[in-house]
Motif scaffolding. Structure first.
Motif, PDB file in Angstrom:
ATOM      1  N   UNK A  85      60.956  -9.771  65.533  1.00  0.00           N
ATOM      2  CA  UNK A  85      59.620  -9.720  64.946  1.00  0.00           C
ATOM      3  C   UNK A  85      58.832 -10.970  65.335  1.00  0.00           C
ATOM      4  N   UNK A  86      59.485 -12.137  65.274  1.00  0.00           N
ATOM      5  CA  UNK A  86      58.805 -13.385  65.623  1.00  0.00           C
ATOM      6  C   UNK A  86      58.358 -13.371  67.084  1.00  0.00           C
ATOM      7  N   UNK A  87      59.225 -12.902  67.985  1.00  0.00           N
ATOM      8  CA  UNK A  87      58.879 -12.848  69.407  1.00  0.00           C
ATOM      9  C   UNK A  87      57.700 -11.903  69.638  1.00  0.00           C
TER      10      UNK A  87
ATOM     11  N   UNK B  16      70.033 -20.313  59.202  1.00  0.00           N
ATOM     12  CA  UNK B  16      68.826 -20.882  58.594  1.00  0.00           C
ATOM     13  C   UNK B  16      68.115 -21.799  59.581  1.00  0.00           C
ATOM     14  N   UNK B  17      68.878 -22.646  60.254  1.00  0.00           N
ATOM     15  CA  UNK B  17      68.283 -23.565  61.223  1.00  0.00           C
ATOM     16  C   UNK B  17      67.566 -22.802  62.335  1.00  0.00           C
ATOM     17  N   UNK B  18      68.225 -21.774  62.841  1.00  0.00           N
ATOM     18  CA  UNK B  18      67.643 -21.008  63.938  1.00  0.00           C
ATOM     19  C   UNK B  18      66.405 -20.233  63.485  1.00  0.00           C
ATOM     20  N   UNK B  19      66.471 -19.618  62.294  1.00  0.00           N
ATOM     21  CA  UNK B  19      65.332 -18.866  61.776  1.00  0.00           C
ATOM     22  C   UNK B  19      64.131 -19.779  61.543  1.00  0.00           C
ATOM     23  N   UNK B  20      64.383 -20.919  60.922  1.00  0.00           N
ATOM     24  CA  UNK B  20      63.282 -21.836  60.612  1.00  0.00           C
ATOM     25  C   UNK B  20      62.675 -22.391  61.892  1.00  0.00           C
ATOM     26  N   UNK B  21      63.506 -22.737  62.854  1.00  0.00           N
ATOM     27  CA  UNK B  21      62.992 -23.239  64.131  1.00  0.00           C
ATOM     28  C   UNK B  21      62.146 -22.172  64.821  1.00  0.00           C
ATOM     29  N   UNK B  22      62.634 -20.919  64.827  1.00  0.00           N
ATOM     30  CA  UNK B  22      61.877 -19.828  65.435  1.00  0.00           C
ATOM     31  C   UNK B  22      60.555 -19.617  64.714  1.00  0.00           C
TER      32      UNK B  22
ATOM     33  N   UNK C 132      63.956  -9.927  57.478  1.00  0.00           N
ATOM     34  CA  UNK C 132      65.044 -10.897  57.626  1.00  0.00           C
ATOM     35  C   UNK C 132      66.061 -10.455  58.669  1.00  0.00           C
ATOM     36  N   UNK C 133      66.443  -9.176  58.631  1.00  0.00           N
ATOM     37  CA  UNK C 133      67.480  -8.712  59.549  1.00  0.00           C
ATOM     38  C   UNK C 133      66.979  -8.611  60.994  1.00  0.00           C
TER      39      UNK C 133
ATOM     40  N   UNK D 122      57.426  -2.568  56.110  1.00  0.00           N
ATOM     41  CA  UNK D 122      57.897  -3.884  56.567  1.00  0.00           C
ATOM     42  C   UNK D 122      58.376  -4.682  55.359  1.00  0.00           C
ATOM     43  N   UNK D 123      59.498  -4.253  54.771  1.00  0.00           N
ATOM     44  CA  UNK D 123      60.020  -4.892  53.562  1.00  0.00           C
ATOM     45  C   UNK D 123      60.754  -6.180  53.928  1.00  0.00           C
ATOM     46  N   UNK D 124      60.986  -7.065  52.934  1.00  0.00           N
ATOM     47  CA  UNK D 124      61.642  -8.350  53.227  1.00  0.00           C
ATOM     48  C   UNK D 124      63.000  -8.200  53.895  1.00  0.00           C
ATOM     49  N   UNK D 125      63.788  -7.203  53.479  1.00  0.00           N
ATOM     50  CA  UNK D 125      65.112  -7.028  54.084  1.00  0.00           C
ATOM     51  C   UNK D 125      65.000  -6.728  55.575  1.00  0.00           C
TER      52      UNK D 125
END
Length: 498
Positions: free
Chosen positions: A375-377, A127-133, A369-370, A363-366
């Motif tokens: 995707x963010x990059x 969670x920390x890494x995802x939110x920071x990204x 997330x995975x 581009x579904x939520x699953x």
């Protein structure tokens, strides 16, 4: 005083540790640490109630997750909770007195307790890494707008809770650009305006061809003064043209003298030009680098498409996207969308619409997330926009409504229009009807239309300043559309028919 307890078996130690991972304090109660156990359980219950209260009291939870204060709080909170949970597992193991076990039991329970302590930390770390990204991605895209629009959607002073200032729709210009290290400037070869109903998410995607000629500019603007009868330049040395709609951004950026020396006016000019052409107020734009878009498709694992017929591409026609139904990687998906070999701009526009529809559907939520980090990059590298940072908290839930709402499309291609001699009044009339049909609200489109001027028809007529909101104009909007003048269709209609 703690109550004395009998030593527990290795199995019991592991069982109480597992229970403590779900309900901190359980092992302490078993070991006679009543006050500590009750305090941990009470704190755990309070945390759950607090999270529930936040969820219930926040009207726009997903939108709030775009605000720096929320994201920073979640990042710090997850890190603190991860450390706390780790400490609880370790201390739970200690108070269960594993020293009374056999040497083999101590080794096994110690190893498994350490593994469990690490396991319970992992979700908090993720969670920390995802939110920071996510925070870094949002900040890199939205904190530095590339234009300074004269006007944008703002909250109404009378209705501060309404982020859309009483408007029914917002209009976002979606652009595909071909800028790269070997090319100066940006040519917008894909131009789609998304007109979105802010309540339902119902959307009309309006596509304009790259080769639209004699483009008209809003009267009184610097470009209209430079090109009073339409955007027209001498042919290029090779016979090509640099005065089509896809060159407006590039030309405006290359001629700051038109704008009193102001630099980087391309986005603003193109937004105003397309808005004037369609009779809509364009609120923001988002420019996607086409090959960056390919990286985004790769980031979600590709998209499934049905290719109607072989698509040839490459300088020497050496590439081929074969007909059939398959999952395409980013490069093949982009060649399918962009190739004009043995084809034309209008077929390419339809294929681009099919790719957008497939991406929206798949581009579904699953998947997001995975594959979140990839995707963010990819997103950081491909998007340029002037959407204000503080509007994100309202645009995120709107985007989710769009995914589940009706999305129709209009493509201004022959025979609907003649790109060499466009009928500007017809373009505006069709756009108005498509927006009305999407909203289901009758003829009025005051929330989105710009009533100041109407583009003139014909190849050389000077743009007029006739208000489009006059009674006669509104009456003309109420007339039934002629056959062939109601081209709105589903976003993926016509895609995938072999």
């Amino acid at each position: 005083m703690r109550q004395a307890t009998k030593p527990v078996s290795a199995g019991a130690v592991l069982g109480w540790l597992a229970l403590s991972a779900l309900a901190p304090g359980a092992a302490h109660l078993r070991a006679g640490w009543r006050k500590t156990g009750l305090a941990l359980l009470a704190g755990y219950a309070a945390l759950l109630l607090a999270l529930l209260a936040v969820g219930l009291s926040t009207d726009n939870l997903l939108g709030s997750l775009t605000e720096n204060s929320w994201l920073t709080g979640i990042t710090l909170g997850s890190a603190v909770l991860g450390v706390a949970w780790f400490a609880v597992i370790v201390h739970s193991f200690v108070v269960l007195r594993p020293g009374g076990l056999t040497q083999g039991g101590q080794i096994v329970t110690g190893a498994l307790a350490g593994l469990l302590a690490v396991v319970v930390v992992l979700p908090f770390g993720v969670v920390t890494q995802y939110v920071w990204t996510w925070q870094q991605t949002v900040n890199s895209i939205f904190d530095q707008p590339t234009t300074e629009p004269e006007e944008t959607v703002a909250r109404s002073p009378e209705r501060p809770e309404d982020p859309w200032a009483g408007r029914d729709r917002v209009n976002i210009l979606l652009l595909g650009g071909d800028a790269d290290d070997n090319r100066i400037g940006v040519r917008t070869d894909s131009m789609n305006l998304a007109s979105v109903d802010v309540k339902t998410g119902s959307t009309v995607l309006i596509s304009l061809p790259r080769n639209l000629e004699d483009v008209r500019f809003r009267p009184g603007t610097p470009m209209a003064q430079r090109f009073p009868t339409g955007f027209r330049l001498p042919p290029d040395p090779g016979g090509g043209r640099s005065d089509l709609l896809n060159s407006v951004w590039e030309y405006s950026d290359a001629h700051p003298e038109i704008f009193g020396g102001k630099q980087h006016q391309g986005p603003k000019v193109l937004m105003d030009t397309i808005g004037y052409t369609l009779g809509l107020k364009v609120d923001w734009y988002a420019l996607v680098n086409m090959w960056g878009f390919a990286r985004l498709i790769d980031a979600i694992g590709g998209i499934k498409l049905t290719i109607e017929q072989d698509v040839v591409f490459g300088k020497y026609n050496e590439g081929l996207v074969k007909a059939g139904t398959r999952k395409l990687k980013g490069a093949d998906a982009m060649w399918y969308a962009r190739s004009r070999t043995y084809s034309d701009d209008y077929t390419r526009m339809r294929r681009q619409r099919c790719v957008l529809g497939a991406l929206l559907d798949q581009a579904d939520p699953a998947t997001v997330l995975t594959r979140f980090n990839r995707i963010a990059l990819a997103t950081k590298e491909l998007i340029r926009t002037d959407i204000p940072r503080d509007m994100l908290k309202d645009l995120v839930p709107l985007a989710l409504r769009v995914k589940n709402a009706k999305v129709t499309s209009v493509q201004f291609v022959p025979p609907l229009i003649n790109t060499g001699y466009p009928d500007w009044a017809k373009i505006r009339s069709i756009t108005a009807k498509a927006v009305r049909d999407s909203a289901g609200t009758g003829p009025a489109i005051a929330a989105s239309a710009d009533p100041s001027t109407t583009p003139s028809a014909g190849p050389s007529a000077t743009p007029s300043a006739t208000p489009s909101a006059t009674p006669s104009a509104m009456a003309s909007q109420k007339k039934p559309a002629k056959p062939g003048e109601n081209p709105a269709k589903g976003l993926t209609e016509g895609c995938g028919a072999l």
